[in-house]
Every structure is written in C-alpha cells, then in structure tokens.
Design an enzyme around this catalytic site. Structure first.
Site, PDB file in Angstrom:
ATOM      1  N   ASP A 239      99.572  84.307  47.492  1.00  0.00           N
ATOM      2  CA  ASP A 239      99.437  83.858  48.889  1.00  0.00           C
ATOM      3  C   ASP A 239      98.249  82.932  49.072  1.00  0.00           C
ATOM      4  O   ASP A 239      98.190  82.170  50.028  1.00  0.00           O
ATOM      5  CB  ASP A 239      99.283  85.064  49.819  1.00  0.00           C
ATOM      6  CG  ASP A 239     100.621  85.730  50.030  1.00  0.00           C
ATOM      7  OD1 ASP A 239     101.088  86.427  49.113  1.00  0.00           O
ATOM      8  OD2 ASP A 239     101.227  85.510  51.098  1.00  0.00           O
ATOM      9  N   ASN A 249      97.544  88.288  46.020  1.00  0.00           N
ATOM     10  CA  ASN A 249      98.990  88.521  46.142  1.00  0.00           C
ATOM     11  C   ASN A 249      99.182  89.938  46.659  1.00  0.00           C
ATOM     12  O   ASN A 249      98.219  90.688  46.857  1.00  0.00           O
ATOM     13  CB  ASN A 249      99.679  88.304  44.783  1.00  0.00           C
ATOM     14  CG  ASN A 249     101.192  88.281  44.908  1.00  0.00           C
ATOM     15  OD1 ASN A 249     101.728  87.552  45.747  1.00  0.00           O
ATOM     16  ND2 ASN A 249     101.892  89.066  44.119  1.00  0.00           N
TER      17      ASN A 249
HETATM   18  O1  MRU Z   1     103.592  90.307  52.869  1.00  0.00           O
HETATM   19  P1  MRU Z   1     104.518  89.297  52.258  1.00  0.00           P
HETATM   20  O2  MRU Z   1     105.888  89.815  52.013  1.00  0.00           O
HETATM   21  O3  MRU Z   1     104.504  88.000  53.034  1.00  0.00           O
HETATM   22  O4  MRU Z   1     103.859  89.005  50.836  1.00  0.00           O
HETATM   23  C1  MRU Z   1     104.490  88.070  49.992  1.00  0.00           C
HETATM   24  C2  MRU Z   1     103.883  87.967  48.647  1.00  0.00           C
HETATM   25  O5  MRU Z   1     102.918  88.650  48.331  1.00  0.00           O
HETATM   26  C3  MRU Z   1     104.445  86.926  47.741  1.00  0.00           C
HETATM   27  O6  MRU Z   1     104.240  87.294  46.410  1.00  0.00           O
HETATM   28  C4  MRU Z   1     103.781  85.564  47.997  1.00  0.00           C
HETATM   29  O7  MRU Z   1     103.800  85.237  49.344  1.00  0.00           O
HETATM   30  C5  MRU Z   1     104.432  84.481  47.219  1.00  0.00           C
HETATM   31  S1  MRU Z   1     106.005  84.007  47.895  1.00  0.00           S
HETATM   32  C6  MRU Z   1     106.505  82.745  46.871  1.00  0.00           C
END
Ligand code: MRU
Length: 358
Positions: A239, A249
């Site tokens: 992220d 992440n």
């Molecule tokens: O809380 P989320 O579902 O938005 O978290 C998503 C993740 O941690 C993903 O691994 C990250 O956003 C990469 S998406 C290509």
C-alpha cells in the site's frame, strides 16, 4: 479478463463491485456523488491501493459534476478533496491520484471533461502497469519451474493484491496469470487474511475464476509450510513503499517475511510505482497505519447454512479487540521489488535505478 473493478456507465457515472459481498454475491454499485465514492472507500466496498486511488479520482469527477449540475460554490470541490483524502490513511495511491486530479484541474478550463478524462487515464495506466509487472515477474516463476523440472511452483500470498485490488490483472496475480497462460504449473497458498478475510473471500474468488490451482490456509500456517519445503516463492502487494524500500502491506505480511528469511525462501513485493512514497524513508516511523473498528475482529462474516450472508460474534461480548490494518516489512527482509519497469533491490539505489530523477 472478463470484467474491470471500476467501470464508467453510459450516463457517465461509475460502477464498482461491492467487494464486501464476494465471493457469495456479485453486486454492482453505482457511485453518483463524491460522497458515494468516499463511503465506498471508507467502508471497503472497494479496497486495494490502486483501486482506492482510481475510485478517489472518479470521486473528484463526481464532485465536479455535482457542483456544475447543482450550481454549487467551488468550495464544494475543496471539500471533496479533503473528504476523499481522509477516507483511508495508508495506501499512498489515494493521495497520488488526488494530487494528479488537482494538477489536472489547476491547468484546465473545462473541469468536467478534464476530471473525467484524468480519472479514465489513471484507470488505463494501472491496467498497463499491472500487465508489465506480470511481464517482469513471469521469469521468476519460469526459473523456479525450470529448476523444479516442470513441477508445480508453489507461491504463497497474503491479502488480495489481485485484480480486485486494482483494475485488471492485479499486481501479484499478473505474473501468476501470465505463467498459467504459458503452461507453467502454479499453485497458490492463500492466507485467509483476518480480520476481513481478503484472502479467502477475494483472492480465492479470483483464482477460482481464472482456474488457478490454490489452497486456502489460516494466517498462521505459512511458517510451517515454508519449514517443510512447500513454498517456493512469496509474493505480496503493498500500500505504500518508502524510497528506501520498506513496504507497508496488510497486517501479517511482516511475519511472512520473517518466516521466509528464516527458511531462505525468496520474498518479493509486486508494486506499481504509484505505491512509492518518494517523500519518506523510514517505513516504521513514517507510514501511517490504519486502525479500524474492533468489530471487524470480534465478528466473522460469511454465508450461513441457510445460504444468507451472516455475521457471528467469535469472542465474549465484553472482550475488546485491536485492529491494526497494516504492518511494515523492512527492506532488508525483501528479496526484490517487482515494478512495471523491472525488478530491483528494495533500496534507494535499486528504486532509483528504475526511476531516475526521483
Ligand atoms: O485493506 P485492503 O484490503 O485495502 O488492503 C489491501 C492490501 O493490503 C493489498 O495487498 C495492497 O493494497 C495491494 S493491492 C494491489
């Protein structure tokens, strides 16, 4: 690819998949106001760093449209920017996309057209970026397959960094889909990813649709599988990536990196460069970690035996829970980063070799 996670409609609104209902129901939701976009991000109707950015970009378009149609004061757009900025804290794509929209509007005399076109461009760029991550990541899987004389390559992943977190392809799934297309045998270990279960709900859904062999595991199983030689490669998403290569992440990623290090298993992070926050260095100190509602931990959501979506309490009524959404994996635990421009070390030198001038 049969569908995109965010689609413009004929009447120039935008539709997204309600990811909270997957894999049990495929429900499409129309976003007609910027508040719809803000709530979709906050409540995780949409999630995943690139998709959050794209939804926020369309949120600005919707705000422009509302302002024009309802003859509102331009301060309405400022409010939209600030509300969307506050919708989720960790994924830097949100801020990247909003900055891009702001830049475009600052240089435009036709706000409606500019915001519509820039949001569409963000979407198209993400699709190509993810495709290229696959092109660069594919040789990793191919090399392991050759080394194993064509036997199945076992890849472990955490959360959902597939197309549902992006627009098409996904980041970690792009090399996997491209390997499958080449006839390479791949099997994916999918961490369930408590508390919201993006692994069991979303990654398993995607892999099922793409007919990729996979097995769901509890979040704590990865270390055991690695110790026994059942994992060839770990690939996760991110992220926010610092300029020194630290990666934030989904919570639990760090523990997978530690286990991978201890077992000498390559640990790769697939990332569009839109997740790099060039302004920060130290992930542990500088990346804001989202804390979400404790009920996400206290309750489990799923389909009951009557076939309906249901929520059940899994602890005593009075027990409190903590719910950190992300953790930071320091660069030294990461084997390499896979970007749309190629593979590099998780370091400032590595990133600058692919993105000079940053
Ligand atoms: O809380 P989320 O579902 O938005 O978290 C998503 C993740 O941690 C993903 O691994 C990250 O956003 C990469 S998406 C290509």
């Amino acid at each position: 690819m049969k569908f995109r996670t965010i689609c413009p409609t004929e009447d120039k609104y935008v539709e997204v998949i309600d990811q909270r209902k997957l894999p049990h129901e495929f429900v499409v939701v129309k976003l007609e106001t910027y508040k719809d976009a803000e709530i979709a991000i906050k409540e995780m109707t949409v999630r995943g760093a690139p998709l959050i950015g794209a939804t926020a970009a369309y949120g600005i378009y919707l705000a422009v449209r509302e302002m024009i149609e309802n003859e509102l004061d331009p301060s309405f757009i400022d409010q939209a920017f600030s509300d969307l900025r506050a919708s989720r804290p960790t994924a830097v794509n949100l801020f990247w996309a909003l900055d891009k929209m702001l830049d475009a509007l600052d240089n435009s005399s036709d706000f409606l057209r500019t915001s519509w076109e820039m949001a569409a461009q963000i979407v198209e760029e993400d699709i190509e970026t993810c495709r290229m991550i696959g092109v660069h990541g594919l040789p990793l899987i191919e090399t392991i397959s050759v080394r194993k004389k064509g036997e199945v390559v076992n890849i472990l992943t955490h959360c959902n960094a597939g197309m549902l977190g992006c627009i098409e392809w996904g980041t970690i799934t792009s090399p996997i889909y491209q390997a499958i297309e080449k006839g390479i045998k791949v099997h994916v270990w999918v961490d369930e990813t408590r508390p919201r279960n993006q692994g069991s709900n979303l990654t398993c859904y995607e892999l099922t649709r793409h007919e990729v062999p996979h097995t769901l595991i509890v979040d704590n199983a990865g270390g055991h599988l690695m110790q026994h030689g059942f994992v060839d490669l770990v690939i996760v998403g991110t992220d926010r990536t610092t300029r020194l290569g630290d990666v934030a992440n989904k919570i639990g990623t760090y523990l997978k990196a530690l286990a991978a290090k201890d077992n000498e298993i390559p640990f790769y992070v697939a990332l569009p460069s839109t997740t790099i926050d060039w302004t920060i260095k130290n992930g542990l100190k500088e990346i804001p970690i989202e804390e979400r509602n404790q009920d996400e931990v206290r309750y489990m959501i799923g389909k009951n035996t009557a076939g309906n979506m249901d929520s059940v309490l899994i602890c005593p009524e009075t027990t409190n829970a903590s719910n950190y959404g992300f953790d930071v994996t320091p660069a030294h635990l990461i084997t390499k980063l896979i970007t749309e421009r190629g593979i590099c070390d998780a370091s400032e030198e590595g990133l600058l070799s692919l993105f000079p001038g940053k």
